[in-house]
Write a protein that holds these residues in place. Structure first.
Motif: not given
Length: 216
Positions: A30-31, A63, A67, A70-71, A74
């Motif tokens: 994420l970074t 992005w 993002f 990825v969330m 997770w």
């Protein structure tokens, strides 16, 4: 378990280190994604700054989608491991492949932002998402069927239903990958649809007993 799977097993392990390591990799990914959002150097006035910000719109859109992907990974990962009784080497390797897809994501995301509308960047992004969602489905299949690593409360019918739902994401990302070569807006729309389906899923689809019924 047949002998050919012995190299993937190697005994039962706790899941705490798997989850901790995975959280760290996801946080780094994420970074790295946000590092792609940057203005060119040497801007001399407000007008140039605002123009540069407007030109960042494709990068910002890429992005946001990445993002959210990825969330989703997770959240699914968290609930999935809430229903995993123990881990083994096979699950560790599959989890590593999932993290490989997440670690690769900043590269195609940056390309989509830098070359909006081009086929190759969008195809790479869709392909990376397809790889990640397939790997997650493989993790669920292995833990539920091959490895028998799930909690007893996750019974056969429930596990099979979860496996079927886990195929929705890969199917959508496969369509997005195909559309990337013929219709770029359609590919982006399918990516967003796959993420939206996870967001609007009923809360009971994310409980520990169902453990990742949806897929990114």
């Amino acid at each position: 378990m047949s002998q050919r799977f012995t190299m993937f097993r190697g005994g039962e392990l706790t899941t705490e280190r798997v989850e901790g390591f995975s959280d760290g990799v996801l946080a780094v990914a994420l970074t790295l994604l946000v590092l792609e959002l940057k203005l060119p150097p040497g801007l001399g006035n407000e007008a140039e700054i605002w123009t540069a910000v407007v030109h960042l719109a494709p990068s910002f859109a890429a992005w946001v989608v990445s993002f959210a992907f990825v969330m989703t990974i997770w959240i699914n990962h968290h609930y999935f491991f809430a229903a995993v009784r123990v881990a083994d080497r096979g699950l560790l390797w599959l989890n590593g492949l999932l993290l490989l897809s997440v670690s690769l994501l900043p590269f195609p995301t940056g390309l989509v932002g830098e070359y909006p509308g081009f086929t190759a960047p969008l195809a790479l992004l869709s392909g990376t998402m397809l790889f990640g969602s397939l790997t997650f489905a493989a993790m669920r299949y292995y833990a539920s069927v091959r490895g028998r690593l799930m909690l007893e409360i996750v019974d056969g019918p429930r596990a099979r239903a979860a496996l079927r739902r886990n195929l929705i994401g890969p199917a959508l990302y496969a369509v997005a990958l195909a559309l990337a070569f013929v219709w770029s807006p359609g590919a982006v729309g399918i990516q967003i649809m796959a993420l939206a389906l996870f967001v609007v899923a009923p809360p009971d689809a994310h409980t520990a007993t169902n453990a990742g019924d949806t897929t990114p």
